[in-house]
Scaffold this motif. Structure first.
Motif, mmCIF file in Angstrom:
data_model
loop_
_atom_site.group_PDB
_atom_site.id
_atom_site.type_symbol
_atom_site.label_atom_id
_atom_site.label_comp_id
_atom_site.label_asym_id
_atom_site.label_seq_id
_atom_site.Cartn_x
_atom_site.Cartn_y
_atom_site.Cartn_z
ATOM 1 N N ASP A 68 -1.677 -1.823 8.409
ATOM 2 C CA ASP A 68 -2.537 -3.071 8.437
ATOM 3 C C ASP A 68 -3.311 -3.164 9.906
ATOM 4 O O ASP A 68 -2.674 -3.443 10.809
ATOM 5 C CB ASP A 68 -1.645 -4.195 8.328
ATOM 6 N N ARG A 70 0.838 -1.350 -0.166
ATOM 7 C CA ARG A 70 -0.098 -0.028 -0.163
ATOM 8 C C ARG A 70 0.943 1.233 0.021
ATOM 9 O O ARG A 70 0.701 2.247 -0.770
ATOM 10 C CB ARG A 70 -0.758 -0.143 1.293
ATOM 11 N N ASP A 118 -0.201 7.855 8.462
ATOM 12 C CA ASP A 118 -1.513 6.805 8.282
ATOM 13 C C ASP A 118 -2.851 7.734 8.672
ATOM 14 O O ASP A 118 -2.879 8.543 9.415
ATOM 15 C CB ASP A 118 -1.111 5.887 9.247
ATOM 16 N N SER A 119 -3.767 7.285 7.802
ATOM 17 C CA SER A 119 -4.989 8.142 7.947
ATOM 18 C C SER A 119 -5.533 8.013 9.391
ATOM 19 O O SER A 119 -6.356 8.660 9.805
ATOM 20 C CB SER A 119 -5.780 7.770 7.040
ATOM 21 N N SER A 120 -5.172 7.115 10.258
ATOM 22 C CA SER A 120 -5.845 6.756 11.526
ATOM 23 C C SER A 120 -5.587 8.037 12.390
ATOM 24 O O SER A 120 -6.046 8.229 13.446
ATOM 25 C CB SER A 120 -5.190 5.615 12.180
ATOM 26 N N CYS A 159 -2.901 8.760 4.183
ATOM 27 C CA CYS A 159 -3.377 7.656 3.424
ATOM 28 C C CYS A 159 -3.308 6.376 4.364
ATOM 29 O O CYS A 159 -2.875 6.254 5.530
ATOM 30 C CB CYS A 159 -2.600 7.387 2.321
ATOM 31 N N ASP A 160 -4.181 5.419 3.947
ATOM 32 C CA ASP A 160 -4.076 4.155 4.651
ATOM 33 C C ASP A 160 -2.904 3.157 4.316
ATOM 34 O O ASP A 160 -3.014 2.785 3.269
ATOM 35 C CB ASP A 160 -5.413 3.353 4.463
#
Length: 165
Positions: free
Chosen positions: A159, A76, A119-121, A155-156
């Protein structure tokens, strides 16, 4: 004479750009991994981010920031930076490339600004924590504050199914 903590490049850059931040210190003996840093600072591991430096097949370097309780999804991540593949750089190459050592690598103040993906989190938190530029120092800022000094994409790239315990 007052005992002042030495400011890191990352902290100086935050101050020069008038970005609000908090610093958090911990003993390197108490926290060797990102999960241990989160535990010592009594923070949700999803709010504490590690800064990973990679190299693509094109020999370009990229920075990925992911929560300490997750792993980087290399496929990814490569897709997000338009590479066929990426791999982590060797630990010994980190200091000459970024100016930071393993465990103290900050996305702020590297020798060269590399394409950075968060990371989108991170959007789930009011603030995130990451290395302030040396082992034992974390800075806490808003994602918008970080975006003002580090051009980044959200972005993602991690995992969720790989959450580390």
């Amino acid at each position: 004479m007052k005992n002042k903590k030495e400011k890191t490049n990352a902290i100086r850059i935050l101050e020069q750009n008038k970005i609000e931040y908090l610093t958090h210190s911990y003993s390197a003996a108490d926290a060797l991994s990102g999960m241990e840093v989160a535990a010592v600072l009594e923070r949700d591991p999803g709010q504490v981010f590690k800064t990973l430096v990679t190299a693509g097949g094109s020999k370009e370097h990229y920075v990925f920031m992911i929560p300490v309780n997750r792993s980087l999804n290399l496929k990814r991540a490569a897709k997000e930076v338009q590479e066929k593949s990426i791999e982590m750089i060797r630990s010994k190459d980190l200091l000459p490339l970024t100016g930071y050592v393993h465990g103290g690598c900050s996305p702020i103040g590297m020798k060269k600004q590399f394409k950075t993906v968060l990371d989108s989190s991170a959007q789930h938190y009011e603030t995130i924590l990451f290395s302030g530029g040396r082992i034992g120092c974390q800075v806490e800022v808003t994602v918008d504050g970080l975006k003002k000094i580090v051009p980044l994409e959200l972005c993602d790239i991690s995992d969720p199914s790989d959450d580390l315990q």
